[in-house]
Design an enzyme around this catalytic site. Structure first.
Site, mmCIF file in Angstrom:
data_model
loop_
_atom_site.group_PDB
_atom_site.id
_atom_site.type_symbol
_atom_site.label_atom_id
_atom_site.label_comp_id
_atom_site.label_asym_id
_atom_site.label_seq_id
_atom_site.Cartn_x
_atom_site.Cartn_y
_atom_site.Cartn_z
ATOM 1 N N ASP A 17 0.811 -1.214 0.000
ATOM 2 C CA ASP A 17 0.000 0.000 0.000
ATOM 3 C C ASP A 17 0.849 1.270 0.000
ATOM 4 O O ASP A 17 0.334 2.351 -0.283
ATOM 5 C CB ASP A 17 -1.001 0.003 1.160
ATOM 6 C CG ASP A 17 -0.362 -0.083 2.522
ATOM 7 O OD1 ASP A 17 0.683 -0.751 2.644
ATOM 8 O OD2 ASP A 17 -0.913 0.475 3.489
ATOM 9 N N CYS A 32 11.880 -0.679 6.531
ATOM 10 C CA CYS A 32 10.833 -0.683 5.505
ATOM 11 C C CYS A 32 11.339 -0.041 4.214
ATOM 12 O O CYS A 32 12.017 0.998 4.249
ATOM 13 C CB CYS A 32 9.607 0.069 6.022
ATOM 14 S SG CYS A 32 8.228 0.101 4.876
#
Length: 381
Positions: free
Chosen positions: A275, A328
């Site tokens: 996302d 991340c």
């Protein structure tokens, strides 16, 4: 094939709030704009095809935008389809990440309890911190309504946790945040660091936090968690580190070796790798054109998963490599060159935090492993 879960955006980037720092509305050109709603046709095909893969546990995570804009009947239909198409002995789970505005309706909470949904509610701390960036469409603060939603969830015994976006305002107050959640009886917490670029200037947005701020926040939050009792309160990142030290596996994708645990399904049936990467170059295809298992196993998805291992030399020689794995991918691109080979924007934060906390993390892991500390179910949330 390796099991994966679905992260579903049934209302696309549509939302009933106007948060200053919202990242998903910036992705609107890729997912649509205005009124976005998943049709029953898309819902049924997605559910049937996914459950037919026969994974022992099939996980549906509903996010947005704001997923409750779909209305309660949509989720009743979703649960009916899940019951209809689940294979023998298959466990089906549902999670809903929401801003909470519509959960002041008791019908929602009754349904969420009866169907065993796990609910994540976004709240940025007490009123003065929450309302700083989180406004409704009229520009009004939302804190009072969110707290009513939380009380409603408690009253109806809905399983819930909170998600706090650490921004330039609330990151300065780790003690206030910790006390706020403890005082309100909230035991499952997530803290997500905000780092976005201003699309107009290409510079880091003013609501983002600095590595120095995040490092200080993590250290102080850890002190409070450690002193309060890790067996009494769950902080998602901390639990993942404990899980790694105990079992060798993380419970969050931030610290995993690969980004391959889920695919995103948009309201149209289009799918994406993550996302945070809802962009044309990371579009996997549509579920009506390509079988869902082929989307998850596609070369584009595998290329994205492998990208996390494309680490800079600085990471390869770091003593915390096995714990952090470069962090991340969203924190490695755009700061400054847009390459996955960048070190994480938050690399200094993590180094400071690991230097500070790892001796006590190791002590806690030993206590959990030996049974000196109980409630190890916290590690799986």
């Amino acid at each position: 094939m390796r099991p994966f879960s679905l992260l579903i955006k049934p209302s696309g980037s549509d939302c009933n709030m106007e948060c200053n720092y919202c990242f998903y509305k910036n992705r609107a050109p890729a997912v649509g704009s205005g009124y976005q709603r998943m049709t029953t046709k898309v819902l049924e095909k997605m559910t049937r095809d996914y459950l037919s893969l026969g994974f022992p546990t099939a996980s549906f995570s509903w996010q947005g935008g704001e997923p409750t804009l779909m209305g309660l009947d949509f989720y009743k239909q979703a649960v009916e389809f899940q019951s209809k198409y689940a294979v023998s002995n298959q466990q089906v789970t549902n999670a809903l990440q929401t801003n909470g505005l519509l959960l002041i309706d008791q019908n929602w909470c009754k349904f969420l309890h009866e169907t065993d949904f796990l609910v994540g509610i976004s709240v940025d701390g007490p009123k003065e911190l929450h309302d700083y960036y989180r406004h409704d469409l009229a520009g009004h603060g939302t804190f009072g309504r969110i707290m009513r939603a939380i009380e409603n969830c408690k009253e109806h015994e809905v399983k819930f946790n909170t998600l706090t976006l650490l921004n330039s305002k609330n990151v300065q107050y780790p003690d206030i945040l910790f006390d706020f959640f403890v005082d309100n009886g909230i035991s499952y917490l997530q803290f997500i660091p905000c780092i976005e670029t201003n699309p107009s200037t290409g510079q880091i947005a003013d609501f983002s936090i600095t590595p120095e701020q995040y490092g200080h926040f993590l250290c102080r939050l850890f002190d409070r968690w450690y002193d309060y009792g890790p067996e009494k309160i769950s902080i998602r990142d901390f639990d993942s580190i404990l899980s790694y030290l105990i079992s060798g596996t993380h419970t969050i994708c931030t610290f995993n070796k690969q980004c391959s645990d889920y695919i995103v399904i948009e309201h149209t049936g289009d799918s994406f790798v993550c996302d945070f990467f809802v962009r044309p170059e990371w579009n996997l295809g549509n579920i009506f054109d390509i079988p869902i298992q082929d989307l998850a196993a596609s070369e584009r998805k595998r290329s994205f998963a492998r990208a996390k291992q494309d680490l800079p030399n600085k990471c390869l020689i770091c003593r915390y490599l096995n714990i952090c794995r470069g962090g991340c991918l969203k924190d490695r691109v755009g700061f400054p060159s847009g390459s996955f080979q960048n070190e994480s924007y938050f690399c200094p934060s993590y180094k400071k935090f690991f230097d500070y906390a790892m001796p006590r993390f190791n002590q806690l892991a030993a206590k959990f492993s030996s049974g000196q500390l109980q409630r190890t179910e916290l590690l799986s949330k």
